[in-house]
Design a protein around this motif. Structure first.
Motif, PDB file in Angstrom:
ATOM      1  N   GLU A   1       9.493  -1.747   1.590  1.00 46.02           N
ATOM      2  CA  GLU A   1       9.023  -2.664   0.547  1.00 46.02           C
ATOM      3  C   GLU A   1       7.491  -2.655   0.488  1.00 46.02           C
ATOM      4  O   GLU A   1       6.900  -2.689  -0.595  1.00 46.02           O
ATOM      5  N   TRP A   2       6.824  -2.580   1.640  1.00 47.25           N
ATOM      6  CA  TRP A   2       5.356  -2.586   1.711  1.00 47.25           C
ATOM      7  C   TRP A   2       4.733  -1.401   0.975  1.00 47.25           C
ATOM      8  O   TRP A   2       3.702  -1.541   0.337  1.00 47.25           O
ATOM      9  N   ILE A   3       5.366  -0.227   1.043  1.00 45.53           N
ATOM     10  CA  ILE A   3       4.758   0.964   0.445  1.00 45.53           C
ATOM     11  C   ILE A   3       4.984   1.056  -1.075  1.00 45.53           C
ATOM     12  O   ILE A   3       4.633   2.048  -1.695  1.00 45.53           O
ATOM     13  N   LYS A   4       5.521  -0.017  -1.659  1.00 42.85           N
ATOM     14  CA  LYS A   4       5.643  -0.130  -3.120  1.00 42.85           C
ATOM     15  C   LYS A   4       4.692  -1.246  -3.559  1.00 42.85           C
ATOM     16  O   LYS A   4       5.046  -2.416  -3.570  1.00 42.85           O
ATOM     17  N   PRO A   5       3.458  -0.892  -3.910  1.00 37.14           N
ATOM     18  CA  PRO A   5       2.441  -1.908  -4.197  1.00 37.14           C
ATOM     19  C   PRO A   5       2.804  -2.838  -5.353  1.00 37.14           C
ATOM     20  O   PRO A   5       3.432  -2.429  -6.319  1.00 37.14           O
ATOM     21  N   LYS A   6       2.389  -4.089  -5.203  1.00 40.67           N
ATOM     22  CA  LYS A   6       2.552  -5.106  -6.245  1.00 40.67           C
ATOM     23  C   LYS A   6       1.164  -5.417  -6.796  1.00 40.67           C
ATOM     24  O   LYS A   6       0.252  -5.748  -6.049  1.00 40.67           O
ATOM     25  N   ILE A   7       1.027  -5.338  -8.089  1.00 36.93           N
ATOM     26  CA  ILE A   7      -0.251  -5.539  -8.763  1.00 36.93           C
ATOM     27  C   ILE A   7      -0.337  -6.979  -9.276  1.00 36.93           C
ATOM     28  O   ILE A   7       0.592  -7.466  -9.913  1.00 36.93           O
ATOM     29  N   VAL A   8      -1.444  -7.642  -8.997  1.00 33.63           N
ATOM     30  CA  VAL A   8      -1.650  -9.005  -9.484  1.00 33.63           C
ATOM     31  C   VAL A   8      -2.006  -8.918 -10.970  1.00 33.63           C
ATOM     32  O   VAL A   8      -3.120  -8.529 -11.330  1.00 33.63           O
ATOM     33  N   SER A   9      -1.057  -9.267 -11.803  1.00 33.19           N
ATOM     34  CA  SER A   9      -1.220  -9.086 -13.251  1.00 33.19           C
ATOM     35  C   SER A   9      -2.264 -10.011 -13.856  1.00 33.19           C
ATOM     36  O   SER A   9      -2.861  -9.687 -14.881  1.00 33.19           O
ATOM     37  N   ASN A  10      -2.514 -11.151 -13.252  1.00 33.29           N
ATOM     38  CA  ASN A  10      -3.489 -12.097 -13.795  1.00 33.29           C
ATOM     39  C   ASN A  10      -4.818 -12.061 -13.038  1.00 33.29           C
ATOM     40  O   ASN A  10      -5.596 -13.011 -13.086  1.00 33.29           O
ATOM     41  N   ALA A  11      -5.118 -10.943 -12.368  1.00 34.57           N
ATOM     42  CA  ALA A  11      -6.332 -10.823 -11.554  1.00 34.57           C
ATOM     43  C   ALA A  11      -7.605 -10.999 -12.380  1.00 34.57           C
ATOM     44  O   ALA A  11      -8.524 -11.715 -11.973  1.00 34.57           O
TER      45      ALA A  11
ATOM     46  N   CYS B   1       0.846  -1.193   0.000  1.00 40.52           N
ATOM     47  CA  CYS B   1       0.000   0.000   0.000  1.00 40.52           C
ATOM     48  C   CYS B   1       0.884   1.247   0.000  1.00 40.52           C
ATOM     49  O   CYS B   1       1.814   1.351   0.789  1.00 40.52           O
ATOM     50  N   SER B   2       0.558   2.178  -0.857  1.00 43.99           N
ATOM     51  CA  SER B   2       1.385   3.388  -0.995  1.00 43.99           C
ATOM     52  C   SER B   2       1.004   4.508  -0.032  1.00 43.99           C
ATOM     53  O   SER B   2       1.637   5.547  -0.035  1.00 43.99           O
ATOM     54  N   HIS B   3      -0.016   4.325   0.791  1.00 47.27           N
ATOM     55  CA  HIS B   3      -0.461   5.411   1.673  1.00 47.27           C
ATOM     56  C   HIS B   3       0.626   5.872   2.643  1.00 47.27           C
ATOM     57  O   HIS B   3       0.691   7.041   2.988  1.00 47.27           O
ATOM     58  N   GLY B   4       1.456   4.970   3.101  1.00 44.22           N
ATOM     59  CA  GLY B   4       2.541   5.359   4.003  1.00 44.22           C
ATOM     60  C   GLY B   4       2.050   5.830   5.369  1.00 44.22           C
ATOM     61  O   GLY B   4       2.565   6.797   5.912  1.00 44.22           O
ATOM     62  N   CYS B   5       1.045   5.168   5.919  1.00 44.91           N
ATOM     63  CA  CYS B   5       0.480   5.555   7.220  1.00 44.91           C
ATOM     64  C   CYS B   5       1.560   5.565   8.305  1.00 44.91           C
ATOM     65  O   CYS B   5       2.477   4.752   8.279  1.00 44.91           O
ATOM     66  N   LEU B   6       1.423   6.478   9.248  1.00 41.49           N
ATOM     67  CA  LEU B   6       2.411   6.614  10.313  1.00 41.49           C
ATOM     68  C   LEU B   6       2.192   5.633  11.458  1.00 41.49           C
ATOM     69  O   LEU B   6       3.074   5.444  12.278  1.00 41.49           O
ATOM     70  N   TYR B   7       1.015   5.035  11.544  1.00 46.64           N
ATOM     71  CA  TYR B   7       0.737   4.059  12.603  1.00 46.64           C
ATOM     72  C   TYR B   7       1.091   2.664  12.095  1.00 46.64           C
ATOM     73  O   TYR B   7       1.177   2.424  10.894  1.00 46.64           O
ATOM     74  N   PRO B   8       1.287   1.717  13.013  1.00 47.59           N
ATOM     75  CA  PRO B   8       1.592   0.343  12.573  1.00 47.59           C
ATOM     76  C   PRO B   8       0.416  -0.248  11.793  1.00 47.59           C
ATOM     77  O   PRO B   8      -0.684  -0.342  12.300  1.00 47.59           O
ATOM     78  N   CYS B   9       0.658  -0.627  10.586  1.00 46.13           N
ATOM     79  CA  CYS B   9      -0.377  -1.168   9.705  1.00 46.13           C
ATOM     80  C   CYS B   9      -0.504  -2.670   9.930  1.00 46.13           C
ATOM     81  O   CYS B   9       0.461  -3.424   9.765  1.00 46.13           O
ATOM     82  N   TYR B  10      -1.705  -3.102  10.289  1.00 46.46           N
ATOM     83  CA  TYR B  10      -1.956  -4.525  10.528  1.00 46.46           C
ATOM     84  C   TYR B  10      -1.586  -5.368   9.301  1.00 46.46           C
ATOM     85  O   TYR B  10      -0.937  -6.399   9.419  1.00 46.46           O
ATOM     86  N   ALA B  11      -2.031  -4.945   8.136  1.00 47.77           N
ATOM     87  CA  ALA B  11      -1.787  -5.724   6.920  1.00 47.77           C
ATOM     88  C   ALA B  11      -0.286  -5.853   6.648  1.00 47.77           C
ATOM     89  O   ALA B  11       0.191  -6.923   6.268  1.00 47.77           O
ATOM     90  N   MET B  12       0.457  -4.773   6.847  1.00 40.69           N
ATOM     91  CA  MET B  12       1.907  -4.825   6.635  1.00 40.69           C
ATOM     92  C   MET B  12       2.556  -5.751   7.661  1.00 40.69           C
ATOM     93  O   MET B  12       3.433  -6.551   7.326  1.00 40.69           O
ATOM     94  N   LEU B  13       2.127  -5.673   8.915  1.00 37.95           N
ATOM     95  CA  LEU B  13       2.703  -6.528   9.954  1.00 37.95           C
ATOM     96  C   LEU B  13       2.446  -8.006   9.662  1.00 37.95           C
ATOM     97  O   LEU B  13       3.318  -8.849   9.876  1.00 37.95           O
ATOM     98  N   MET B  14       1.247  -8.324   9.159  1.00 37.30           N
ATOM     99  CA  MET B  14       0.941  -9.714   8.797  1.00 37.30           C
ATOM    100  C   MET B  14       1.773 -10.161   7.595  1.00 37.30           C
ATOM    101  O   MET B  14       2.290 -11.278   7.567  1.00 37.30           O
ATOM    102  N   ALA B  15       1.912  -9.302   6.599  1.00 42.02           N
ATOM    103  CA  ALA B  15       2.715  -9.646   5.422  1.00 42.02           C
ATOM    104  C   ALA B  15       4.172  -9.871   5.827  1.00 42.02           C
ATOM    105  O   ALA B  15       4.821 -10.796   5.339  1.00 42.02           O
ATOM    106  N   LYS B  16       4.655  -9.057   6.737  1.00 44.13           N
ATOM    107  CA  LYS B  16       6.034  -9.220   7.228  1.00 44.13           C
ATOM    108  C   LYS B  16       6.161 -10.513   8.032  1.00 44.13           C
ATOM    109  O   LYS B  16       7.115 -11.271   7.857  1.00 44.13           O
ATOM    110  N   ARG B  17       5.201 -10.763   8.888  1.00 42.00           N
ATOM    111  CA  ARG B  17       5.229 -11.974   9.729  1.00 42.00           C
ATOM    112  C   ARG B  17       5.297 -13.245   8.886  1.00 42.00           C
ATOM    113  O   ARG B  17       5.978 -14.201   9.236  1.00 42.00           O
TER     114      ARG B  17
END
Length: 173
Positions: free
Chosen positions: A98-108, A73-89
């Motif tokens: 790395e999280w703030i550079k979104p990856k697009i699912v090309s075959n969506a 997600c490119s929003h760059g929120c200042l609080y701990p992002c749940y989704a980023m923490l789960m992706a890291k975990r």
């Protein structure tokens, strides 16, 4: 014409800054194998990934299935992002940078076209997106893909919900 009228988009849009936990994130993250292809797009570096599936069952009240067609997600929120923490975990990302550079699912689109007939009779609502923002700032390509997926679902008489802090496209306003 209203997006909820004849031939328009149907569903619910929720705007919030809250990240909502998905049911069983471990299963979802493990199933989403991908490969990366980096491409320059509109002065931003877009990264494309491929997945094996797109629709995932959840147990939340406003979407019994979910689509996460973007990772990060490119929003760059200042609080701990749940989704980023789960992706890291679960090893999907190594850092916040790395999280703030979104990856697009090309075959969506192709995945959704294959999966709608399999799940159509079971789906009440599909939610976009529990682990990212479908309309994030500065990524028109992401917004366009989100609207395209909503249209595909609506054409199959499947309603959608979306959670965003981004810019709502005129198609949905």
């Amino acid at each position: 014409m209203s997006p909820f009228g004849k031939g328009g988009l149907r569903g619910i849009l929720r705007t919030t800054s809250t990240i909502i936990e998905i049911e069983s994130p471990r299963k979802s993250l493990k199933r989403q194998n991908y490969s990366e292809e980096k491409v320059m797009s509109r002065n931003k570096r877009s990264i494309y990934i491929e997945r094996k599936s797109l629709l995932y069952k959840t147990a939340v009240e406003y979407g019994d299935y979910t689509i996460n067609h973007i990772e990060g997600c490119s929003h760059g929120c200042l609080y701990p992002c749940y989704a980023m923490l789960m992706a890291k975990r679960f090893g999907r990302v190594k850092s916040y940078d790395e999280w703030i550079k979104p990856k697009i699912v090309s075959n969506a689109v192709e995945l959704l076209q294959k999966e709608i007939p399999k799940h159509r009779d079971k789906i009440k609502f599909v939610h976009l997106c529990f682990s990212t923002d479908p309309f994030m700032y500065g990524y028109q390509e992401i917004s366009d893909l989100s609207v395209r997926l909503i249209r595909l679902l609506n054409e199959a008489d499947i309603k959608c919900t979306a959670l965003t802090k981004g810019i709502l496209p005129l198609d949905l306003a």
